[in-house]
Design a protein around this motif. Sequence first.
Motif, short mmCIF file in Angstrom:
data_model
loop_
_atom_site.label_atom_id
_atom_site.label_comp_id
_atom_site.label_asym_id
_atom_site.label_seq_id
_atom_site.Cartn_x
_atom_site.Cartn_y
_atom_site.Cartn_z
N UNK A 190 48.81 39.87 46.99
CA UNK A 190 48.08 40.47 47.79
C UNK A 190 47.64 41.49 47.34
N UNK A 191 48.10 42.25 46.58
CA UNK A 191 47.25 43.12 45.30
C UNK A 191 46.65 42.13 44.73
N UNK A 192 46.98 40.61 43.98
CA UNK A 192 45.89 40.46 43.57
C UNK A 192 45.15 40.13 44.16
N UNK A 193 45.14 39.05 45.10
CA UNK A 193 43.56 39.46 45.52
C UNK A 193 43.23 39.54 45.88
N UNK A 194 43.62 41.50 46.56
CA UNK A 194 42.84 42.03 46.97
C UNK A 194 41.71 43.10 45.46
N UNK A 195 42.23 42.97 44.25
CA UNK A 195 41.26 43.55 43.12
C UNK A 195 40.51 42.35 42.73
N UNK A 196 40.53 40.93 42.85
CA UNK A 196 40.09 39.82 42.45
C UNK A 196 38.91 40.50 43.94
N UNK A 197 38.92 40.14 44.25
CA UNK A 197 37.65 40.82 45.85
C UNK A 197 37.19 41.49 45.06
N UNK A 198 37.74 43.06 44.72
CA UNK A 198 36.99 44.02 44.48
C UNK A 198 36.44 43.86 42.54
N UNK A 199 36.52 42.90 42.11
CA UNK A 199 35.70 42.55 40.58
C UNK A 199 35.11 41.46 41.42
N UNK A 200 35.01 40.97 41.91
CA UNK A 200 33.66 40.12 42.36
C UNK A 200 32.67 40.64 43.09
N UNK A 201 33.00 41.96 44.06
CA UNK A 201 31.80 42.88 44.07
C UNK A 201 31.07 43.42 43.39
N UNK A 202 32.05 43.87 42.53
CA UNK A 202 31.46 45.17 41.66
C UNK A 202 30.36 43.77 40.46
N UNK B 239 39.28 35.85 34.48
CA UNK B 239 39.81 35.98 35.64
C UNK B 239 38.18 34.98 36.27
N UNK B 240 37.41 33.76 35.66
CA UNK B 240 36.70 33.26 36.51
C UNK B 240 37.33 31.89 35.38
N UNK B 241 38.19 31.51 34.44
CA UNK B 241 38.66 31.03 34.11
C UNK B 241 38.66 29.99 32.65
N UNK B 242 38.31 31.53 32.28
CA UNK B 242 37.74 30.83 30.94
C UNK B 242 38.11 31.42 29.62
N UNK C 266 35.31 49.09 34.35
CA UNK C 266 36.11 48.88 35.80
C UNK C 266 36.63 47.74 35.78
N UNK C 267 35.72 46.76 35.68
CA UNK C 267 36.09 44.97 36.45
C UNK C 267 36.70 44.97 34.61
N UNK C 268 36.82 45.28 34.15
CA UNK C 268 37.44 44.67 32.33
C UNK C 268 39.26 46.03 33.40
N UNK C 269 39.23 46.93 33.27
CA UNK C 269 40.50 47.06 33.90
C UNK C 269 40.97 46.50 35.02
N UNK C 270 40.35 46.44 36.32
CA UNK C 270 41.16 45.24 37.68
C UNK C 270 41.36 44.15 37.08
N UNK D 125 49.55 41.63 37.39
CA UNK D 125 50.56 41.36 39.21
C UNK D 125 50.15 39.57 38.66
N UNK D 126 49.59 38.87 37.64
CA UNK D 126 50.05 37.91 38.09
C UNK D 126 50.90 36.97 37.32
N UNK D 127 50.79 37.41 36.00
CA UNK D 127 52.13 37.89 34.80
C UNK D 127 53.71 38.16 35.55
N UNK D 128 53.89 38.83 36.23
CA UNK D 128 54.50 38.81 37.00
C UNK D 128 55.52 38.43 38.25
N UNK D 129 53.57 37.90 38.80
CA UNK D 129 54.36 36.43 40.02
C UNK D 129 54.93 36.00 39.32
N UNK D 130 54.37 35.11 38.19
CA UNK D 130 55.18 33.87 37.76
C UNK D 130 56.59 34.08 37.37
N UNK D 131 56.74 35.36 36.77
CA UNK D 131 58.21 35.37 35.91
C UNK D 131 59.05 35.25 38.18
#
Length: 703
Positions: A6-18, A189-192, A67-71, A78-84
């Motif tokens: 959930x935190x990851x999704x929220x961060x991604x939304x803020x990232x793309x809005x920014x 974040x954009x698959x690259x 800001x986007x770089x930090x997000x 969070x993605x790495x922790x989720x995969x672990x």
Amino acid sequence: MAKEMAMGRALKIIFFLTFVLWLWLWIMLPTKLYKNYWTPKLNMNLNSTFFREQGTNLLLFSFPIMLMAVLGCFYLHFQKKSSELDPKPFSTQRVRGESFLKRPVVVMNPLGIVNTLEIMFGVSFLLLLIWSLGNYLYVSFGHLHRDNVGETIWELKFRSVSLRVGYIGNICWAFLFFPVTRGSSLLPLIGLTSESSIKYHIWLGHLSNLLFALHTIGFIIYWALTHQLALLKQWSEDYVSNVAGVIAMAFATIIWVTSLQSIRPKMFEVFYYTHHLYILYIIFYLIHVGVAYVCLILPGIFLWAIDRYLRFLQSQRRVSLVSARHLPSGAVELNFLKSPELSYNPTSVMFINVPSISKLQWHPFTVTSNCKLEPDIVSVVIKSGGSWTSKLHKQLSSSLDHLQVSVEGPYGPASTHFLRHESLLLISGGSGITPFISIIKEIMIVRSTNINFHVPQIRLICAFKKSIDLTMLDLLLPVSSTQTEISNVPLHIEAYITREKEQPQTNSENLINTIWFKPNPLDSPVSEVLGRNNWLLLGAIISSSFVMFLILLGIVTRYYIYPIERNGDAVYNYTYKVLWDMFLAFACICFSSSLVFLWQRKTNASNDKKIQIHNFQSPKASPGSWIFGGDSELESLPYQSLVQATNIHYEGRPDLNKILFDCKGSDIGVLVSGPTGMRHDVAKICSSAYGDNLKFHSMSFTW
């Protein structure tokens, strides 16, 4: 785990809005509304005594990207922790429309392979440039300023066009450094990855150099027409320096010419060394554009500088080279001791430097090991080809007991997204097989840990020049494991020998030669530059260094520069302002990065000392030895399953049309790695009307 997702999704939304807001500001920047109405109000509120003329652009154009770089760092953490917490090897879910967006559309030189998504972004970027140029000219033509009596209207318009073309080049520079930031928190974040996006850097480099060349030539023509060529040598104290622009363009021309496709492959070392002129190019370019425009393009350079300095810190540590496994094909596998905490995904790339050959040259090689199958080592495969690799092979063939090596990386994709396909068709040419080794090993570990878990059916099409090159298949067998997992993998191999008519009748040297190196107490295991929590610490470095830069810049401006300019009688040197920006940014990056790096290194120092490698049993024979009539020897070896899965074709190349169009299924992942011609041929077939079920991926570092 649900909390992290959930935190990851929220961060991604803020990232793309920014990101959308940042792009919108670039769209509005050249307009009359922004210049005549927004700029005065923004400057009044944001250009304080602490930042002067830099305040507006720092807030509107620098801050959002930082800001986007930090997000991005927090999201990847969070993605790495989720995969672990839930270590699934890959996701079977597909994003609707993804196949269409990744489908090859243009396959031609010099662009290479361009998919639908890249066409969309490319066209959008060109529209941004055209929009910006049109608006800049519309605004400027309405307020033409005559510096000298006698200048005609068309000369003033010609000057305006030349100036605004330079502005458009600055937009290219705002994006230029993102693709070459290897440890970027934005690209994943954009698959690259930086390897897959290097072509964007090349495109932007060519386009910006073309625009800057037109800008320079335009002004030279204008000055010649108006008898002001003396301005070419002007280094103004209160405005931009023309001399700095000329010097920057001279460096840019050298870099540009040597990077052309007709020159770079033939004279790679010339290209490599002249490319290091970028440091001088950046310095004189920034001096020329001035502090206000520095803030427009600052984020890309700032993030790249952090990444470059961290790579410098990592490269100062000599790594422990455990062994070199010489294959009969002429390839050599270098096995390095690694930290157990180092994790990487298949198709990752590691940069290698051997000081005894060249202290400056770094070369990328695909990692062929798997961090789960081979927890103690990380391996790359090098085949002799160019000058550097030939010298390395010569050194490894001599009686060495130790070799100094430095590494950067490994760098790779954030996830194994290509494994979501129902089946995989892997097509390689020569040493292009190496990226597929890590993919197959990943499926090995999936099957060995969960025999019931669905994995893609794999068909490997590999083309080699000679039969002896079949020994590259040795790499499929993990060098430090029991080597039995390959039997559980749904793998079928079609090998094509292009320069031999039949199976060799005479036995040749087909033994594997492994050289073991003596351990050196000064060497360290390969580890992530910032350790296990690398994304979290990278976010700390980005945020702390940028905040520190703003604080110091505010102090210098308010208490040193502002008092000089306060009464309006004096102007602080324009060049010195840019030099202050560069110095403070570099100092903050070095201080923050060094502090975090040294703290992390001290924390992990005791763990590194405990890491040891145990001499594993290196095979003496090769799966390729069966081509010389060694079948009886293989009966007692674990190579049997690999040999049984392999079918060899002599004197012929794979019929790519037949192979691809005969693929059954609705979701076939087609991965190709090898010569440019092979990759282009496969891409053209996948882009045809009959290739709807073929999902193309190019795995080569070069394009």
